[in-house]
Scaffold this active site. Structure first.
Site, short mmCIF file in Angstrom:
data_model
loop_
_atom_site.label_atom_id
_atom_site.label_comp_id
_atom_site.label_asym_id
_atom_site.label_seq_id
_atom_site.Cartn_x
_atom_site.Cartn_y
_atom_site.Cartn_z
N GLU A 263 0.83 -1.36 0.15
CA GLU A 263 -0.65 -0.06 -0.17
C GLU A 263 0.99 1.20 -0.27
O GLU A 263 1.93 1.47 1.10
CB GLU A 263 -0.32 -0.07 1.08
CG GLU A 263 -1.92 0.75 1.69
CD GLU A 263 -1.61 2.50 2.14
OE1 GLU A 263 -1.00 3.39 1.33
OE2 GLU A 263 -2.02 2.31 3.54
N CYS A 300 -2.61 7.68 5.16
CA CYS A 300 -2.55 7.43 3.46
C CYS A 300 -4.23 7.11 3.11
O CYS A 300 -4.18 7.49 1.78
CB CYS A 300 -2.45 5.82 3.47
SG CYS A 300 -3.92 4.62 4.89
#
Length: 520
Positions: A263, A300
């Protein structure tokens, strides 16, 4: 030598290098020295993990579920000392870390429920049809098996939920894979405490030696050696695009390539539709700044890009957002390196001739403090320069003023893969939202309505993933119970004698299954 094993202790042998953790607010060294793991330590950890594969995959669902729950219990038993250490090393508020600890423990318990239910096995049985025309069908039985040892890289921005006992570790252990964690050097003391909790839980539950290993140290060489080791079967990573792509390259260049579930980066576009802007543009502007500056913007899922059609509603949004931004105090960032990268990113963005600086938050005195900033640009400028859509990791965001809905859609189509996209809409916006949904489905892994992307629920239906480069594999997730699928692969057994079949594939096993394609 610096290794933590599930049945051993951290040990130091010989003249090893050491490193310190740092106080996030001052940048000064803090806490004890930590030995730097060597390549020999990597090899030993991987060998121990490989030796544990057969025994660990053979554990019962109940025993594995109890192990996951025990890890959660041992983390809670660390008490406030764990939170205080994480606070010192990350600068994150104690209230935030208390919630993150709860999330970490809850996701361990959620995976325990999945393991105990046997749903993870994915059993499918298509019984033999010897008289079927034009061709008989053999007896086919499928289950999913663990890949093998998994390398997990701790994240800087979540010292608990995405680190040593975070989602990658929890899902890998749930699948039956031993884990070797490379702790993040930004919070070594926190990592060491959590690694000790996992070690203690493994001992209490009688798990095989090597089911968990922990390596520590700064620099990239340690992580590269871990991914190169031929005994590692998969990688879980949360971090920068540069770091994720480097690991992906190493994994692909091995004699036997392995999957890397990384990720990496996302600007998480927020789309403000006209009716919503007209009715509540100012309120949306204020709420947006709350999401943008949460945790110093170090999520994020931070809303780094806002898209809307120019008009009075957008003007009201910008005015309210700018006023709210001006009141925002600079927050402590995770490390001096992250602070420096954020400051540089803002400088580059603000230095572009097409970009207007709308507002700057208050400055701070701390060595790792950096002010929040809000910028604006036209849709046509973004379409002419796609670097404007690159992530600036921190509390900075860019408002894209589009000439019309067609230009807004063109900007979305020009974007890279994202983790999330958010629609703010009122009832009159629904037709426009309906036109956008097919675009957003191709763009990201999670679509929100009338909310903010910061905050990811750990649940069965959650997707924390998205098309490249948000992740290296957009077909899966790193949050939620579907994360377990990353570390499993299907095996089909054709006409295997009943006494040789795995127990869950035998008739009458009582595990959840698809029988001839139908749930039994």
């Amino acid at each position: 030598m610096c290794l933590t094993y599930a049945t051993g202790e951290t040990t130091v042998q010989g003249d090893s290098q050491t490193f310190h953790g740092h106080d996030a607010s001052t940048g000064e060294e803090t806490g004890p020295e930590f030995p730097v793991s060597t390549e020999a330590d990597v090899a030993q950890a991987c060998e121990s993990a490989a030796s544990a594969v057969a025994a660990y995959r053979a554990t019962s669902s109940e025993d594995r579920a109890a192990f996951l729950e025990a890890i959660g219990d041992e983390i809670m038993a660390l008490g406030d000392e764990l939170l205080e250490r994480a606070h010192t090393e990350s600068g994150l508020p104690l209230a935030r870390l208390t919630g993150e600890r709860g999330r970490t423990v809850n996701q361990l318990r959620l995976f325990a429920e999945v393991v105990r239910s046997d749903r993870w096995r994915g059993v499918r049985i298509d019984p033999a049809m010897p008289d079927r025309e034009p061709m008989p069908r053999p007896d086919l039985r499928l289950r999913k098996v663990p890949l093998g040892p998994v390398a997990v890289f701790g994240a800087s921005n979540f010292p608990l939920a995405f680190s040593t006992a975070g989602g990658d570790t929890a899902s890998a252990l749930a699948s039956g894979c031993p884990v070797v964690v490379k702790g993040h050097p930004a919070h070594p003391g926190t990592d060491a405490m959590v690694a000790g909790a996992i070690t203690k839980a493994a001992k209490k539950c009688g798990m095989p030696e090597g089911v968990f290993g922990h390596l520590q140290g700064p620099g990239n060489e340690l992580g590269a050696a871990l991914v190169r080791d031929p005994r590692i079967a998969a990688v879980g990573f949360t971090g920068s695009r540069g770091g994720g792509l480097a690991l992906l390259k190493i994994a692909q260049q091995r004699d036997v390539p392995i999957p890397v579930f990384a990720e990496m980066s996302s600007v998480n576009p927020v789309i403000l539709l006209p009716e919503a802007l007209a009715s509540r543009g100012a309120a949306l502007g204020e709420a947006f700044i709350g999401s943008l500056t949460m945790g110093a913007g170090q999520f994020c899922t931070n809303p780094g890009l806002v898209l809307a059609v120019e008009g009075e509603g957008l003007a009201a949004f910008e005015k309210a957002a700018s006023e709210a931004m001006a009141d925002q105090s600079a927050q402590t960032m995770l490390t001096t390196g992250i602070r420096d990268a954020y400051a540089h990113g803002k400088q580059v963005l603000g230095g572009k001739s097409a970009v207007e600086r709308l507002a700057t938050g208050k400055s701070g005195d701390g060595k790792t403090c950096e002010a929040a900033e809000l910028f604006a640009v036209s849709g046509s400028a973004v379409l002419a320069d796609d670097s404007l859509m690159e992530e600036v990791f921190g509390a900075a965001s860019l408002i894209v003023r589009c000439a019309d809905q067609e230009e807004l859609q063109a900007v979305l189509r020009a974007m890279e893969g994202q983790l999330t996209a958010t629609l703010h809409m009122d009832e009159g916006d629904r037709p426009a939202a309906g036109e956008l949904l097919p675009i957003l489905e191709m763009l990201c892994g999670r679509i929100l309505a009338n909310g903010w992307p910061t905050g990811v629920e750990v649940a069965h239906a959650m997707v924390h993933g998205g098309p490249f480069p948000a992740t290296s594999d957009g077909r899966t997730t790193s949050v939620g119970t579907m994360a377990i699928e990353r570390f499993l692969r299907p095996v089909c057994y054709q006409d295997i004698p009943a006494e040789l079949l795995p127990p869950e594939l035998q008739d009458g096993a009582g595990v959840p299954k698809l029988l001839d394609g139908e749930p039994e």
